[in-house]
Enzyme design. Structure first.
Site, PDB file in Angstrom:
ATOM      1  CE  LYS A 121      -3.357   2.981   1.152  1.00  0.00           C
ATOM      2  NZ  LYS A 121      -2.572   4.169   1.587  1.00  0.00           N
ATOM      3  N   GLY A 180      -2.752   4.382  13.684  1.00  0.00           N
ATOM      4  CA  GLY A 180      -2.810   3.598  12.452  1.00  0.00           C
ATOM      5  C   GLY A 180      -2.402   2.160  12.677  1.00  0.00           C
ATOM      6  CD  GLU A 237       9.681   2.087  13.231  1.00  0.00           C
ATOM      7  OE1 GLU A 237       9.829   3.321  13.291  1.00  0.00           O
ATOM      8  OE2 GLU A 237      10.274   1.358  12.420  1.00  0.00           O
ATOM      9  CB  CYS A 294      10.898   6.051  14.032  1.00  0.00           C
ATOM     10  SG  CYS A 294      12.091   5.223  12.988  1.00  0.00           S
ATOM     11  CD  GLU A 353       6.498   9.451  17.612  1.00  0.00           C
ATOM     12  OE1 GLU A 353       7.563   9.211  17.015  1.00  0.00           O
ATOM     13  OE2 GLU A 353       5.435   8.846  17.382  1.00  0.00           O
TER      14      GLU A 353
END
Length: 526
Positions: free
Chosen positions: A183, A244, A264, A301, A392
Site C-alpha cells: 500500500k 494507524g 512500528e 522514529c 510522541e
C-alpha cells in the site's frame, strides 16, 4: 521512466477508479502532476489473489534465484538515477543528499538480504537423528523454516525509499519467500510508482509469477483495512502512527484467521546524561544532541524526544549550550502539510503545560510547512505526574528532564513506555550508575546506545529496530537488519520422511551447503 498515476497489479498497470489525488510539494504546498487513481475493492481482491497464486512457486524458488531477484531490484533502483531523487525531493521536501543516502541504504539492505538468502542460515535447518534403540524409540526429526505467506506492506511517510515500496519490510518478506502487496504512501506517490515499476520489471526479468509483487493506492484507511482483512494475507509490515498501527492490529486480530502485524509505531527515545560525562563534555553533548534532534526536521522514529540528567550546574550549562545551538537551526520543511499541522498541534499542547518551561526555539519558519525546533525543560516530578509528556511529537521537539537525584533518574526510566532506543552517555566514573540504569533500559528499549545518539539505524546482522509496546506491536521482532526476515517465517518439522521427499536443506548430503544443527552440534557443511 514515465510516472502515469497507475497502480501495479501483477504484470498489469491499472488506473484506479475509486477516487484520485495528486502528490503535494510540501515546500510550496502545491499539487504535483499527474493524477493518481485509487483502488476499488475488486483491485485489492485481484492483487491479493495473485499473491496467493504466486506463493507456492515463489517460496520454492532456489536460493540463488531469489537472491538474484533482490539484486535485480537494487540495480534497477540505482539505474533510475537522478529521476528518482528529483521526484522524491519534490514530494517530500527532503534534501538531495539525504535522499541519495537513503537510496544507498535501500539498495544495500536489498543486497544484504540477497546474501542472507544465499547463506541459508535463516532456514534454521535442524536434524535429530532417529534413536531406534532408545525406549521409547525416537523417530528421525528434521526442521526448517518456510515462508509464512503473502505479506501486506505499508509505505512510511518519513522514508520514501528505505521504509517504502522496496524498503526493509518488502526486502525481508521477499527474501523469506513471501509475495508482497504494497500500500503506497500518499505522501510520495510518484516515487512509489517509480520504484514499484522497478520491482515489477525485476519480477518479469527473473521469470517469477506476476503475483510476487503488486502496489495499490488508496485514500484514508479503506484499502489498508481491506488488505489486512483479506484471507490471502498472512502477515503485515507497517511503519507509522500508533493509531494507524493499532487499527491494523485490531483488524488482523478479528479475522477468522488472526495474523501477525509487525507495526512500528511511536517512540520518544530517551537520552540519559550521567554526571561525569555531562560535566566533562557539556558543550559537545549539547551540540550533538541538537544536531540529532533537528536532523531531517526531526522526522525520524529515533528522534531524541527526551534528555534526562540530574539537576546540576553542568546540566544548566548543557541547556544554555543547547539553546544557543538550537537558535542557530533553520526551520526545515516537513514531509506533508498534515504532518506539519500535527507538529504545530503537539507543540502548542506542550506550551499549555504550566510546569514545562521553554528553553529555546530554532529559527522561525519561512515556508508554509517548515517546523521550528523546540526544546523545553521540566523537573523529574513533573514528568512522573504528567502522562502527556510521554506522547510522541513527530518533529524537532524535545524535553529536558532535570531530576533531583539518581533515584529519580531510575524512577523516570522505569516510568517510560516501550521505546525503539535508549541512550546512555557515561565515562568510567559513571559506570556504577550505568550498571543500575542499564537493566531498566533493557526492559524498555530494543536498542541501547552508549555514548552516541539514536538517529541513524545501521543495516546489519546485529541491528534491532523494534522494542516493547508502543514502540512496536511485537517486541520480539526487528524491522531493520538481517533478523527482520524472521517475521515472515514459520518452522515445520518433518518426521520420519523418506529421503527423496525431504526438502533440500534437510537432505543427508546437504546439497545447499547450509549450516545445520546436527544432533545438537552446529555443522557448516555435509
Amino acid at each position: 521512466m514515465q510516472i502515469t498515476g497507475q497502480m501495479l497489479i501483477g504484470k498489469k498497470v491499472v488506473f484506479g477508479l475509486a477516487g484520485n489525488a495528486k502528490a503535494i510539494d510540501p515546500s510550496i504546498n502545491q499539487e504535483i502532476e499527474p493524477v493518481f487513481g485509487f483502488a476499488i475493492t475488486d483491485e485489492v481482491e485481484q492483487a491479493c489473489l495473485l499473491a496467493e497464486q504466486a506463493f507456492d512457486s515463489y517460496r520454492t524458488t532456489s536460493l540463488e534465484q531469489r537472491a538474484r531477484f533482490l539484486e535485480a531490484i537494487a540495480t534497477g533502483i540505482m539505474d533510475l538515477g537522478p529521476v528518482l531523487i528529483e521526484r522524491a525531493a519534490q514530494e517530500t521536501g527532503l534534501p538531495v543528499a539525504r535522499l541519495e543516502g537513503e537510496r544507498g541504504r535501500t539498495v544495500n539492505q536489498l543486497r544484504l538480504f540477497a546474501k542472507v538468502v544465499r547463506d541459508g542460515h535463516w532456514l534454521d535447518a535442524t536434524i535429530d537423528s532417529a534413536l531406534p534403540e532408545r525406549a521409547p524409540p525416537r523417530p528421525d526429526l528434521r526442521l526448517q523454516k518456510i515462508a509464512l505467506g503473502p505479506v501486506a506492506v505499508f509505505g512510511a511517510s518519513n522514508f520514501p525509499l528505505a521504509f517504502s515500496v522496496a524498503g526493509g519490510d518488502t526486502a525481508s518478506a521477499l527474501a523469506a519467500g513471501c509475495p508482497v502487496v504494497v500500500k503506497a504512501h500518499n505522501a510520495h506517490l510518484g516515487t512509489s510508482e517509480l520504484v514499484g515499476r522497478v520491482i515489477q520489471r525485476a519480477v518479469a526479468d527473473c521469470a517469477l509469477h506476476e503475483g510476487v509483487f503488486s502496489m495499490l493506492i488508496g485514500a484514508g484507511s479503506q484499502v489498508g483495512q481491506q488488505l489486512v482483512a483479506h484471507a490471502a494475507i498472512k502477515a503485515v509490515g507497517f511503519t507509522g502512527s500508533r493509531s494507524g498501527g493499532l487499527a491494523l492490529v485490531k483488524t488482523a486480530s478479528q479475522r477468522k484467521e488472526p495474523i501477525p502485524v509487525y507495526a512500528e509505531m511511536s517512540s520518544i527515545n530517551p537520552v540519559f546524561l550521567l554526571d561525569q560525562a555531562l560535566a566533562s563534555q557539556t558543550t559537545t553533548l549539547a551540540k550533538n544532541f541538537v544536531d540529532s534532534l533537528t536532523l531531517g526536521a526531526g522526522q525520524f522514529c529515533t528522534n531524541p524526544g527526551l534528555v534526562i540528567a540530574i539537576e546540576s550546574a553542568a546540566a544548566r550549562q548543557f541547556l544554555q549550550d543547547a539553546a544557543r545551538a538550537l537558535e542557530d537551526k533553520h526551520a526545515a520543511t516537513m514531509l506533508t502539510p498534515g504532518i506539519h499541522q500535527a507538529y504545530l498541534k503537539g507543540t502548542s499542547h506542550l506550551a499549555e503545560i504550566s510546569q514545562l518551561q521553554l528553553v529555546a526555539k530554532g529559527q522561525q519558519a519561512e515556508s508554509v510547512c517548515a517546523a521550528q525546533a523546540v526544546l523545553s525543560v521540566c523537573s523529574g516530578t513533573t514528568f512522573l505526574t504528567t502522562p502527556a509528556l510521554q506522547e510522541e511529537i513527530f518533529g524537532p521537539s524535545s524535553i529536558a528532564i532535570l531530576c533531583k537525584d539518581f533515584e529519580e533518574v531510575i524512577a523516570v526510566a522505569s516510568s517510560l513506555e516501550g521505546q525503539l532506543t535508549a541512550t546512555v552517555h557515561a565515562i568510567s566514573d559513571d559506570h556504577a550508575q550505568a550498571r543500575k540504569l542499564l537493566p531498566v533500559l533493557e526492559k524498555k528499549a530494543g536498542r541501547i546506545l552508549f555514548n552516541g545518539f539514536p538517529t541513524g539505524v545501521e543495516v546489519a546482522h546485529a541491528m534491532v529496530h523494534g522494542g516493547p509496546f508502543p514502540a512496536t506491536s511485537d517486541s520480539r521482532s526487528t524491522s531493520v537488519g538481517a533478523a527482520a526476515i524472521e517475521r515472515f517465517l514459520r518452522p515445520v518439522c518433518y518426521q520420519g520422511f523418506p529421503a527423496d521427499l525431504l526438502p533440500a536443506a534437510l537432505q543427508d548430503n546437504n546439497p545447499l551447503q547450509v549450516a545445520r544443527m546436527m544432533d545438537g552440534k552446529l555443522t557448516l557443511a555435509s
